[in-house]
Design a protein around this motif. Structure first.
Motif, PDB file in Angstrom:
ATOM      1  N   LEU A 129       8.195  -7.648   6.403  1.00 15.09           N
ATOM      2  CA  LEU A 129       9.558  -8.156   6.244  1.00 15.09           C
ATOM      3  C   LEU A 129       9.993  -8.101   4.784  1.00 15.09           C
ATOM      4  O   LEU A 129      11.125  -7.684   4.482  1.00 15.09           O
ATOM      5  N   ILE A 130       9.127  -8.479   3.874  1.00 15.76           N
ATOM      6  CA  ILE A 130       9.458  -8.429   2.444  1.00 15.76           C
ATOM      7  C   ILE A 130       9.777  -6.996   2.029  1.00 15.76           C
ATOM      8  O   ILE A 130      10.765  -6.745   1.339  1.00 15.76           O
ATOM      9  N   ASP A 131       8.952  -6.047   2.459  1.00 14.20           N
ATOM     10  CA  ASP A 131       9.210  -4.636   2.143  1.00 14.20           C
ATOM     11  C   ASP A 131      10.564  -4.190   2.685  1.00 14.20           C
ATOM     12  O   ASP A 131      11.324  -3.499   2.000  1.00 14.20           O
ATOM     13  N   GLN A 132      10.873  -4.586   3.921  1.00 16.77           N
ATOM     14  CA  GLN A 132      12.148  -4.196   4.535  1.00 16.77           C
ATOM     15  C   GLN A 132      13.327  -4.810   3.783  1.00 16.77           C
ATOM     16  O   GLN A 132      14.343  -4.138   3.566  1.00 16.77           O
ATOM     17  N   ILE A 133      13.224  -6.058   3.393  1.00 17.65           N
ATOM     18  CA  ILE A 133      14.305  -6.716   2.648  1.00 17.65           C
ATOM     19  C   ILE A 133      14.471  -6.069   1.277  1.00 17.65           C
ATOM     20  O   ILE A 133      15.595  -5.804   0.837  1.00 17.65           O
ATOM     21  N   ILE A 152      16.234 -10.563  -8.880  1.00 13.76           N
ATOM     22  CA  ILE A 152      16.453 -10.915  -7.471  1.00 13.76           C
ATOM     23  C   ILE A 152      15.262 -10.459  -6.624  1.00 13.76           C
ATOM     24  O   ILE A 152      14.727 -11.229  -5.816  1.00 13.76           O
ATOM     25  N   LEU A 153      14.837  -9.212  -6.799  1.00  9.99           N
ATOM     26  CA  LEU A 153      13.722  -8.687  -6.013  1.00  9.99           C
ATOM     27  C   LEU A 153      12.441  -9.476  -6.260  1.00  9.99           C
ATOM     28  O   LEU A 153      11.700  -9.806  -5.325  1.00  9.99           O
ATOM     29  N   ARG A 154      12.167  -9.793  -7.513  1.00  6.39           N
ATOM     30  CA  ARG A 154      10.950 -10.536  -7.856  1.00  6.39           C
ATOM     31  C   ARG A 154      10.971 -11.942  -7.256  1.00  6.39           C
ATOM     32  O   ARG A 154       9.996 -12.385  -6.643  1.00  6.39           O
ATOM     33  N   LYS A 155      12.096 -12.629  -7.400  1.00  2.00           N
ATOM     34  CA  LYS A 155      12.191 -14.009  -6.908  1.00  2.00           C
ATOM     35  C   LYS A 155      12.134 -14.068  -5.381  1.00  2.00           C
ATOM     36  O   LYS A 155      11.479 -14.951  -4.815  1.00  2.00           O
ATOM     37  N   VAL A 156      12.810 -13.140  -4.715  1.00  2.00           N
ATOM     38  CA  VAL A 156      12.803 -13.111  -3.248  1.00  2.00           C
ATOM     39  C   VAL A 156      11.392 -12.819  -2.737  1.00  2.00           C
ATOM     40  O   VAL A 156      10.901 -13.487  -1.821  1.00  2.00           O
ATOM     41  N   THR A 157      10.729 -11.845  -3.339  1.00  2.00           N
ATOM     42  CA  THR A 157       9.357 -11.508  -2.945  1.00  2.00           C
ATOM     43  C   THR A 157       8.427 -12.697  -3.135  1.00  2.00           C
ATOM     44  O   THR A 157       7.651 -13.050  -2.239  1.00  2.00           O
ATOM     45  N   ASP A 158       8.508 -13.326  -4.296  1.00  2.00           N
ATOM     46  CA  ASP A 158       7.646 -14.469  -4.591  1.00  2.00           C
ATOM     47  C   ASP A 158       7.850 -15.607  -3.592  1.00  2.00           C
ATOM     48  O   ASP A 158       6.882 -16.219  -3.131  1.00  2.00           O
ATOM     49  N   ARG A 159       9.103 -15.892  -3.258  1.00  2.00           N
ATOM     50  CA  ARG A 159       9.383 -17.023  -2.365  1.00  2.00           C
ATOM     51  C   ARG A 159       8.977 -16.727  -0.925  1.00  2.00           C
ATOM     52  O   ARG A 159       8.287 -17.514  -0.286  1.00  2.00           O
ATOM     53  N   ILE A 186      17.699  -2.766  -2.426  1.00  2.00           N
ATOM     54  CA  ILE A 186      17.760  -1.607  -3.328  1.00  2.00           C
ATOM     55  C   ILE A 186      18.751  -0.567  -2.801  1.00  2.00           C
ATOM     56  O   ILE A 186      19.561  -0.028  -3.565  1.00  2.00           O
ATOM     57  N   SER A 187      18.709  -0.293  -1.504  1.00  2.00           N
ATOM     58  CA  SER A 187      19.628   0.684  -0.909  1.00  2.00           C
ATOM     59  C   SER A 187      21.083   0.248  -1.052  1.00  2.00           C
ATOM     60  O   SER A 187      21.945   1.048  -1.426  1.00  2.00           O
TER      61      SER A 187
END
Length: 131
Positions: free
Chosen positions: A18-22, A84-91, A27-28
């Motif tokens: 799910l993290i990869d998909q988000i 944004i990507l770092r914070k979303v992944t971490d959470r 990015i897209s």
């Protein structure tokens, strides 16, 4: 005559897929310019999760209609995107596996370099089969 199959839904042991998909979705959307104009630097991205995988996303912008004049638009920069990507992944990686839910990011940009605020919320859902 229809056949009813009771297949076990996909259940993930973690949120890695799910993290990869988000991340790919964010990015897209950034690359095609969907985040170019956040009025007053305000925007929301909502992700719908179904069977542990990204089903769809919705991008929302809000403007205050009581304020005179046009809203200042602030684009999401490459620097914003990295944070944004770092914070979303971490959470999301700390959460229990998500099966059905809506994840909402509320983004507030100060300017082209700084984020004013970044909030994430989740609304879990339960789906029931009808007979």
């Amino acid at each position: 005559m229809s056949t009813y199959r009771n297949e076990k839904p996909f259940e993930s042991l973690n949120n890695d897929l799910l993290i990869d998909q988000i991340r790919i979705c964010i990015i897209s959307d950034h690359n095609v310019g969907n985040y170019k104009k956040f009025p007053n630097g305000q925007g929301e991205i909502e992700f719908e999760v179904r069977n542990g995988q990204l089903q769809k996303n919705v991008i929302s912008h809000r403007e205050n209609l009581l304020v005179e004049g046009e809203a200042k638009t602030v684009p999401v920069s490459r620097k914003h995107l990295e944070v944004i990507l770092r914070k979303v992944t971490d959470r999301i990686s700390t959460w229990d596996p998500i099966n059905y839910a809506k994840i909402k990011l509320e983004i507030s940009l100060e300017d082209e370099i700084n984020l004013r605020d970044l909030q994430i919320g989740i609304r879990f859902e339960s789906h029931f089969k009808r007979q």
